[in-house]
Design a protein around this motif. Structure first.
Motif, PDB file in Angstrom:
ATOM      1  N   VAL A 568      49.641  35.292  40.144  1.00 57.81           N
ATOM      2  CA  VAL A 568      49.634  36.699  40.547  1.00 57.81           C
ATOM      3  C   VAL A 568      48.664  36.866  41.706  1.00 57.81           C
ATOM      4  O   VAL A 568      47.535  36.333  41.669  1.00 57.81           O
ATOM      5  N   ILE A 569      49.104  37.594  42.728  1.00 56.02           N
ATOM      6  CA  ILE A 569      48.264  37.905  43.882  1.00 56.02           C
ATOM      7  C   ILE A 569      47.901  39.383  43.845  1.00 56.02           C
ATOM      8  O   ILE A 569      48.783  40.244  43.730  1.00 56.02           O
ATOM      9  N   PHE A 570      46.615  39.675  43.961  1.00 53.95           N
ATOM     10  CA  PHE A 570      46.113  41.050  43.978  1.00 53.95           C
ATOM     11  C   PHE A 570      45.591  41.360  45.384  1.00 53.95           C
ATOM     12  O   PHE A 570      44.706  40.670  45.895  1.00 53.95           O
ATOM     13  N   ASN A 571      46.176  42.372  46.019  1.00 46.98           N
ATOM     14  CA  ASN A 571      45.749  42.821  47.349  1.00 46.98           C
ATOM     15  C   ASN A 571      45.244  44.254  47.260  1.00 46.98           C
ATOM     16  O   ASN A 571      45.833  45.098  46.555  1.00 46.98           O
ATOM     17  N   TYR A 572      44.167  44.526  48.033  1.00 47.40           N
ATOM     18  CA  TYR A 572      43.589  45.876  47.983  1.00 47.40           C
ATOM     19  C   TYR A 572      42.771  46.119  49.246  1.00 47.40           C
ATOM     20  O   TYR A 572      42.139  45.202  49.782  1.00 47.40           O
ATOM     21  N   PHE A 573      42.805  47.366  49.733  1.00 48.91           N
ATOM     22  CA  PHE A 573      41.868  47.788  50.774  1.00 48.91           C
ATOM     23  C   PHE A 573      41.444  49.219  50.480  1.00 48.91           C
ATOM     24  O   PHE A 573      42.209  50.026  49.941  1.00 48.91           O
ATOM     25  N   SER A 574      40.202  49.525  50.818  1.00 43.93           N
ATOM     26  CA  SER A 574      39.646  50.835  50.506  1.00 43.93           C
ATOM     27  C   SER A 574      40.252  51.921  51.394  1.00 43.93           C
ATOM     28  O   SER A 574      40.805  51.654  52.462  1.00 43.93           O
ATOM     29  N   GLU A 575      40.125  53.147  50.965  1.00 46.63           N
ATOM     30  CA  GLU A 575      40.736  54.282  51.657  1.00 46.63           C
ATOM     31  C   GLU A 575      40.013  54.575  52.973  1.00 46.63           C
ATOM     32  O   GLU A 575      38.784  54.525  53.059  1.00 46.63           O
ATOM     33  N   TYR A 576      40.799  54.891  53.999  1.00 48.54           N
ATOM     34  CA  TYR A 576      40.225  55.212  55.305  1.00 48.54           C
ATOM     35  C   TYR A 576      41.273  55.931  56.147  1.00 48.54           C
ATOM     36  O   TYR A 576      42.440  56.044  55.753  1.00 48.54           O
ATOM     37  N   ASN A 577      40.865  56.414  57.311  1.00 47.16           N
ATOM     38  CA  ASN A 577      41.781  57.096  58.224  1.00 47.16           C
ATOM     39  C   ASN A 577      42.584  56.034  58.992  1.00 47.16           C
ATOM     40  O   ASN A 577      42.204  55.597  60.078  1.00 47.16           O
ATOM     41  N   MET A 578      43.708  55.676  58.425  1.00 47.67           N
ATOM     42  CA  MET A 578      44.529  54.602  58.994  1.00 47.67           C
ATOM     43  C   MET A 578      45.229  55.083  60.270  1.00 47.67           C
ATOM     44  O   MET A 578      45.658  56.229  60.365  1.00 47.67           O
ATOM     45  N   ARG A 601      48.117  46.231  45.248  1.00 45.82           N
ATOM     46  CA  ARG A 601      49.439  45.625  45.411  1.00 45.82           C
ATOM     47  C   ARG A 601      49.431  44.297  44.653  1.00 45.82           C
ATOM     48  O   ARG A 601      48.660  43.395  44.969  1.00 45.82           O
ATOM     49  N   LEU A 602      50.283  44.200  43.649  1.00 44.96           N
ATOM     50  CA  LEU A 602      50.355  43.007  42.816  1.00 44.96           C
ATOM     51  C   LEU A 602      51.685  42.297  43.055  1.00 44.96           C
ATOM     52  O   LEU A 602      52.752  42.924  43.001  1.00 44.96           O
ATOM     53  N   ASP A 603      51.594  41.000  43.338  1.00 48.90           N
ATOM     54  CA  ASP A 603      52.784  40.165  43.540  1.00 48.90           C
ATOM     55  C   ASP A 603      52.763  39.032  42.535  1.00 48.90           C
ATOM     56  O   ASP A 603      51.729  38.373  42.332  1.00 48.90           O
TER      57      ASP A 603
END
Length: 654
Positions: A568-578, A601-603
């Motif tokens: 399982v791959i766990f992806n994450y980034f914190s909240e910001y003004n994208m 995001r889990l794969d």
């Protein structure tokens, strides 16, 4: 037909030249670099399918633009999983859009630069545009083929086919084509792209002359829909079953598309003046020449004007097309002495022609249609190794012509032991903003500007440190100061995108840590980045935290005929003004009203290897229905829903 004729003529011209050509095998051996996935290649790669039993896997060589050499790798590692994507690169710092072949939003930026000239615009379309630095050359004892297939979204697929052969010890050819067609889940986001590559390199037996060349032809087409309408964002985020079929959403428009096309012809050749008695010759003097010509264009078309972009000169047939013809020529002399080191001096010439067919008159002002001219540059490079310590430096400066620019880099590395290496780098650069910041024309009134005499050079200084250790961790840090930073942003009074240049310096640092922990058949691979903009945070926006953590299991089965990895791959980034996306420019622009991020995001993946075949099966973003439908790749552009995709990489050794 014209393109095919050019390829045939180019092939035979090089074949005629082949009587004179050679390679410095000693230099190749000195530059040989084997990456971390190569070290187990001889053990993990079966040679049963290779008819020539003397052709071991380490003889199948891949030579980069910088002459670093790696070996064809048929192993299955977690790093291969990260690179099994449209770009065939680790996209840890990128966030893809919903359809395969669309653009990527950047979660982090590296401002290291060795350029003294501006770049072509439409940077959002260049992620899959192969530059000179992306083209590899090959040397193989027997014909080698690689086929990649990966399923796309709805209708379509991705295929990358590659073949290379040495017709003799001295002469190699390769040909490859990566093609994609994907319909996508949403209305009017079809992608259709193609990347054709042809390379050759030849060496004579006396090892005094060598040549390598490539032809690349690329066409990258996207349908553009402007993202979801604002009123539909609520329906998307509720997760209502009525809207889980994404084709029911009406995007902002369904009548536009953009395309980036380019052709490049590149040739490098060099002659060794001194006779090489053996690989340990004390003095080596080489003269060389690099020639490159590239012709490219970006075009945005729309059948009718849309208020989303404002008023237009005409209410129908929006057709914006910008071209660039770029000719580059370098002459250099290179001297190597085992006591003094390696020194190179070069003289560069650039001829450029960027722009449009007509002059635009707007509000009694004229918008010129061309930026063209010549630039003459000088530069040099030096490197030397002292046992475990090595240094290298390079510089370049424009001495005459229409653009001022310069760069300087210095790098030092120390090999602490067989498993640990430390590196330090300093980089300084100054160059003009990209062409589309300086000059742009469009049938839309708001997308016309001429800043050729207004914008200053972008100046950057970066200092970076790296610690590469198998036992401890891989750690990197860089700190960058940027002056005259250029960016796109919407005007506060008109809400239309315009180019701007920052008045004050931007200070930006990144800290990245990578460590894999293994226990038996299990492993946990961790990559985390912390970054912050110390000032200029409303101009350069980045998430403070980006992380990827992979827990996986590996083992052999069926008497080691099958090698399996699953996890399982766990992806994450914190909240910001994208950053938001503008389809007319094919650029991202700064926005400070909508925060995006803070969604995991889990794969789940199952990968297998049978001989030289790697099989990939992945359930992407399988947590989408559990953690909420608040995931976006850019404002109004939703990220991908849960989907299952299949792929394969197949190698043939003849």
């Amino acid at each position: 037909m014209k393109n095919l004729l050019c390829i045939v003529l180019f092939f035979f011209s090089l074949k005629g030249l082949a009587q004179e050509i050679s390679v410095d095998k000693a230099a190749l051996k000195r530059n040989q670099v084997v990456n971390d996935t190569m070290r187990s290649s001889n053990k993990s790669t079966s040679n049963k399918n290779i008819k020539n039993q003397d052709a071991t896997i380490d003889l199948y060589k891949i030579i980069s633009f910088e002459n670093d050499t790696t070996i064809v790798d048929t192993t299955l590692t977690i790093k291969k999983e990260y690179k099994f994507n449209y770009l065939r690169k680790d996209n840890f710092e990128l966030l893809n859009f919903s359809n395969l072949g669309q653009t990527y939003n950047t979660l982090s930026s590296n401002f290291y630069s060795e350029r003294t000239m501006p770049l072509f615009g439409a940077r959002a379309r260049h992620f899959n545009y192969m530059e000179i630095e992306d083209i590899n050359y090959y040397h193989v004892p027997t014909p080698f083929t690689e086929l990649l297939y990966k399923s796309a979204f709805e209708q379509g697929q991705l295929l990358d086919a590659f073949f290379t052969v040495n017709t003799s010890e001295q002469l190699n050819f390769s040909i490859a084509y990566k093609g994609l067609r994907s319909l996508g889940k949403y209305q009017h986001i079809l992608t259709s792209t193609g990347n054709f590559r042809f390379t050759t390199n030849y060496t004579t037996k006396n090892s005094r002359y060598k040549v390598r060349a490539h032809i690349v032809m690329q066409d990258l087409m996207n349908q553009e829909n402007g993202g979801l309408q604002d009123e539909d964002l609520v329906n998307f985020e509720t997760g209502d079953e009525e809207f889980l079929d994404r084709s029911v959403f009406d995007p902002n428009f369904e009548n536009a598309e953009s395309i980036l096309e380019g052709k490049r012809f590149h040739l490098e050749h060099q002659y060794q003046i001194t006779k090489a008695q053996d690989s340990l010759a004390n003095n080596t003097l080489i003269i060389g020449n690099n020639i490159s010509f590239e012709d490219k264009y970006y075009q945005f078309t729309q059948t009718t004007q849309n208020d989303y972009f404002g008023d237009a000169f005409l209410s129908s047939s929006i057709n914006d097309k910008v071209t660039l013809e770029d000719f580059y020529n370098r002459f250099y002399a290179s001297y190597h002495n085992k006591d003094i080191g390696h020194l190179r001096l070069n003289l560069d010439y650039n001829n450029f022609n960027y722009g449009y067919d007509t002059v635009v008159f707007l509000d009694d002002n004229s918008i010129t249609n061309r930026i063209k001219g010549d630039v003459l540059s000088i530069g040099g490079a030096y490197n030397k190794s002292f046992n475990k310590f090595s240094i290298e430096g390079e510089l370049g400066v424009n001495v005459s012509g229409d653009f001022e620019g310069n760069f300087f880099k210095a790098k030092a590395s120390y090999k602490i032991n067989d498993n640990t290496k430390a590196l330090a780098t300093f980089n300084s650069s100054s160059r003009a903003p990209n062409y589309n910041f300086q000059l742009y024309q469009s049938d839309y009134l708001n997308y016309n500007w001429d800043n050729t005499s207004l914008f200053k050079n972008i100046n950057t200084q970066q200092i970076a440190f790296q610690l590469q250790s198998k036992k401890i961790a891989n750690l990197s840090f860089d700190y960058t100061i940027i002056d005259n930073y250029t960016y796109f942003q919407k005007e506060t009074d008109t809400t239309f995108v315009k180019p701007y240049q920052a008045n004050s310096s931007i200070n930006y640092f990144r800290l990245k840590l990578n460590k894999e922990i293994k226990y038996g058949k299990f492993a946990l691979d961790n990559t985390i980045m912390y970054q912050e903009v110390l000032n200029g945070e409303n101009i350069l926006n980045v998430p403070k935290i980006i992380t990827r953590n992979t827990l996986y299991y590996s083992n052999h089965f069926f008497k080691k005929a099958l090698y399996l990895q699953t996890g399982v791959i766990f992806n994450y980034f914190s909240e910001y003004n994208m950053n938001a996306y503008d389809p007319v420019l094919a650029e991202f622009y700064v926005q400070n009203n909508t925060k995006i991020g803070n969604f995991p995001r889990l794969d789940f993946f199952i990968n297998a290897k049978v001989r030289q075949t790697r099989i990939y099966l992945k359930a992407e973003h399988f947590n989408s229905a559990l953690t909420g439908y608040n995931y976006y790749s850019a404002p109004n552009y939703p990220y991908r829903d849960f989907t299952v995709r299949f792929g394969i990489v197949w190698n043939f050794f003849l």
